[in-house]
Scaffold this motif. Sequence first.
Motif, PDB file in Angstrom:
ATOM      1  N   ALA A   1     -33.689  43.834  20.374  1.00  0.00           N
ATOM      2  CA  ALA A   1     -34.728  43.469  19.670  1.00  0.00           C
ATOM      3  C   ALA A   1     -34.427  42.132  18.883  1.00  0.00           C
ATOM      4  O   ALA A   1     -35.085  40.981  18.961  1.00  0.00           O
ATOM      5  N   THR A   2     -33.128  42.040  18.379  1.00  0.00           N
ATOM      6  CA  THR A   2     -32.557  40.991  17.671  1.00  0.00           C
ATOM      7  C   THR A   2     -32.390  39.819  18.642  1.00  0.00           C
ATOM      8  O   THR A   2     -32.727  38.770  18.453  1.00  0.00           O
ATOM      9  N   THR A   3     -32.061  40.098  19.762  1.00  0.00           N
ATOM     10  CA  THR A   3     -31.769  39.282  20.853  1.00  0.00           C
ATOM     11  C   THR A   3     -32.974  38.371  21.271  1.00  0.00           C
ATOM     12  O   THR A   3     -32.984  37.254  21.211  1.00  0.00           O
ATOM     13  N   GLU A   4     -34.137  39.192  21.453  1.00  0.00           N
ATOM     14  CA  GLU A   4     -35.410  38.766  21.688  1.00  0.00           C
ATOM     15  C   GLU A   4     -35.908  37.436  20.690  1.00  0.00           C
ATOM     16  O   GLU A   4     -36.482  36.445  20.717  1.00  0.00           O
TER      17      GLU A   4
ATOM     18  N   ALA B   1     -15.884  33.916  18.495  1.00  0.00           N
ATOM     19  CA  ALA B   1     -17.222  33.718  18.103  1.00  0.00           C
ATOM     20  C   ALA B   1     -17.837  34.625  17.226  1.00  0.00           C
ATOM     21  O   ALA B   1     -17.967  35.591  17.644  1.00  0.00           O
ATOM     22  N   PRO B   2     -17.993  34.117  16.070  1.00  0.00           N
ATOM     23  CA  PRO B   2     -18.793  35.245  15.121  1.00  0.00           C
ATOM     24  C   PRO B   2     -20.148  35.074  15.107  1.00  0.00           C
ATOM     25  O   PRO B   2     -20.917  34.224  15.386  1.00  0.00           O
ATOM     26  N   ASP B   3     -20.747  36.356  14.566  1.00  0.00           N
ATOM     27  CA  ASP B   3     -22.296  36.455  14.299  1.00  0.00           C
ATOM     28  C   ASP B   3     -23.202  36.330  15.833  1.00  0.00           C
ATOM     29  O   ASP B   3     -24.156  36.095  15.584  1.00  0.00           O
ATOM     30  N   VAL B   4     -22.592  36.494  16.962  1.00  0.00           N
ATOM     31  CA  VAL B   4     -23.198  36.611  18.141  1.00  0.00           C
ATOM     32  C   VAL B   4     -22.997  37.639  19.022  1.00  0.00           C
ATOM     33  O   VAL B   4     -23.696  37.889  20.108  1.00  0.00           O
ATOM     34  N   ALA B   5     -22.408  38.750  18.409  1.00  0.00           N
ATOM     35  CA  ALA B   5     -22.123  39.812  19.467  1.00  0.00           C
ATOM     36  C   ALA B   5     -23.297  40.689  19.776  1.00  0.00           C
ATOM     37  O   ALA B   5     -23.362  41.287  21.011  1.00  0.00           O
ATOM     38  N   LYS B   6     -24.404  40.688  18.802  1.00  0.00           N
ATOM     39  CA  LYS B   6     -25.308  41.428  18.925  1.00  0.00           C
ATOM     40  C   LYS B   6     -26.543  41.189  20.356  1.00  0.00           C
ATOM     41  O   LYS B   6     -27.205  41.649  20.731  1.00  0.00           O
ATOM     42  N   TYR B   7     -26.033  39.822  20.455  1.00  0.00           N
ATOM     43  CA  TYR B   7     -26.792  39.186  21.882  1.00  0.00           C
ATOM     44  C   TYR B   7     -26.383  39.418  23.029  1.00  0.00           C
ATOM     45  O   TYR B   7     -27.016  39.206  23.984  1.00  0.00           O
ATOM     46  N   PHE B   8     -25.146  39.850  23.398  1.00  0.00           N
ATOM     47  CA  PHE B   8     -24.599  39.981  24.690  1.00  0.00           C
ATOM     48  C   PHE B   8     -24.591  41.489  25.254  1.00  0.00           C
ATOM     49  O   PHE B   8     -24.208  42.449  24.606  1.00  0.00           O
ATOM     50  N   ALA B   9     -25.457  41.503  26.334  1.00  0.00           N
ATOM     51  CA  ALA B   9     -25.649  42.878  26.802  1.00  0.00           C
ATOM     52  C   ALA B   9     -24.645  43.159  27.900  1.00  0.00           C
ATOM     53  O   ALA B   9     -24.853  43.555  29.090  1.00  0.00           O
ATOM     54  N   ALA B  10     -23.454  43.424  27.195  1.00  0.00           N
ATOM     55  CA  ALA B  10     -22.471  43.822  28.346  1.00  0.00           C
ATOM     56  C   ALA B  10     -22.163  45.468  28.100  1.00  0.00           C
ATOM     57  O   ALA B  10     -22.577  45.937  27.118  1.00  0.00           O
ATOM     58  N   GLY B  11     -21.672  45.881  29.176  1.00  0.00           N
ATOM     59  CA  GLY B  11     -21.336  47.274  29.174  1.00  0.00           C
ATOM     60  C   GLY B  11     -20.569  47.815  28.175  1.00  0.00           C
ATOM     61  O   GLY B  11     -20.869  48.946  27.898  1.00  0.00           O
ATOM     62  N   ASN B  12     -19.720  47.019  27.653  1.00  0.00           N
ATOM     63  CA  ASN B  12     -18.649  47.405  26.534  1.00  0.00           C
ATOM     64  C   ASN B  12     -19.143  47.049  25.174  1.00  0.00           C
ATOM     65  O   ASN B  12     -18.036  47.273  24.324  1.00  0.00           O
ATOM     66  N   ASN B  13     -20.214  46.609  25.118  1.00  0.00           N
ATOM     67  CA  ASN B  13     -20.808  46.195  23.689  1.00  0.00           C
ATOM     68  C   ASN B  13     -21.417  46.875  22.963  1.00  0.00           C
ATOM     69  O   ASN B  13     -22.776  46.988  23.174  1.00  0.00           O
ATOM     70  N   PRO B  14     -20.886  47.893  22.066  1.00  0.00           N
ATOM     71  CA  PRO B  14     -21.626  48.684  21.327  1.00  0.00           C
ATOM     72  C   PRO B  14     -22.743  48.173  20.389  1.00  0.00           C
ATOM     73  O   PRO B  14     -23.560  48.762  19.535  1.00  0.00           O
ATOM     74  N   LEU B  15     -22.307  46.940  20.184  1.00  0.00           N
ATOM     75  CA  LEU B  15     -23.277  46.057  18.932  1.00  0.00           C
ATOM     76  C   LEU B  15     -24.386  45.365  19.509  1.00  0.00           C
ATOM     77  O   LEU B  15     -25.144  44.875  18.885  1.00  0.00           O
ATOM     78  N   TYR B  16     -24.673  45.444  20.951  1.00  0.00           N
ATOM     79  CA  TYR B  16     -25.834  44.946  21.448  1.00  0.00           C
ATOM     80  C   TYR B  16     -27.068  45.411  20.842  1.00  0.00           C
ATOM     81  O   TYR B  16     -27.522  46.382  20.717  1.00  0.00           O
TER      82      TYR B  16
END
Length: 334
Positions: A271-274, A253-268
């Motif tokens: 503010a953008t998620t909100e 899934a492209p362009d959605v990584a910044k929304y997922f608050a996973a422990g292994n996600n450095p892209l989260y």
Amino acid sequence: MMKQSKIYMRPWLEIHHRTKKTDTDEWYMGLANELLPLVMTFPLYEGNPDVAEDQRRLALTCALYLEDCVADAGNWREFIHWHKRSYGRYLPFYSLTEDYLPDEINREDIAFLLWTLSSKSSDSCPFNDVENPLDETLLELADVLYERLDAAFESAPISDKLASNWMMDRRLMEKEREPLPEIVPGAALPTDVEHFLEAGKGEPLMFFDSYDALKFFFVHSLKWEDDEETLLPELAEFDNFVVYGNPKGVLVAPDVAKYFAAGNNPLYDAATTEEEAYEMFCEGGLCPFDLLKYGMEHNLLPEAQFPFENGKALLHDNWDFVARWFLREFYEGD
């Protein structure tokens, strides 16, 4: 000045999927035309280029609603009883009290109908934005329309030829939400999934900031052939990828990584998620539904919220209905 201040019989008959009038049609058309001036006094659709059409549609919808309520049948009754079975209450968004009577008309019903018309969902109308179901102007108009419909309830004729699917398509209501595919220890998995889990040390989600990083993963971890044609070149214009491995396969899934608050996600990015993450629930194709389900069922989207007051609670308490309403064929799609 409005080009048209009257509603004619043709759209009413089209909604009912018939060409011949019944004895009750004239009465309900008269009601719709009485409601239209009330609708036109409220600025609910201001700025919409199709404001006149939206106002006529609202007046017609209120007439359809009353027609179903008087008959104690039809698509409205189907909808509220389906919602009660599916989600434990008759309507999304609204706090219903013992004053809510499912076999009569209710203020909350009309407020919800206003929301559905403001927050359109159709194959011909791509998602633009979502209306606040608790908007002050919306609730004020709902009160005005309720008083008029309540006064007409006892004298309204019973129709035996009700419209179908005007509120929500029965096929969409009948779609079951499928359980997430779970990886069972010892179960056979596709080779790609085995390689994915090995690379991610068992984590079901992995995150990549660029297409180049994604390609490297495809070749060096999933063991794909290093050939541009097989490395999903259509994703080259995107970034911020989520890759989800499950028994079905490997989902990208492209362009959605910044929304997922996973422990292994450095892209989260909280503010953008909100600001943006609610669009995944409303725009078909933006996020695969299995991934959206995974995010919600594992509390990985805690900051997702509608862009208005109380937007977080309204989204999280109603997310499955919201996704079903807006995503349509993408809800539990292939």
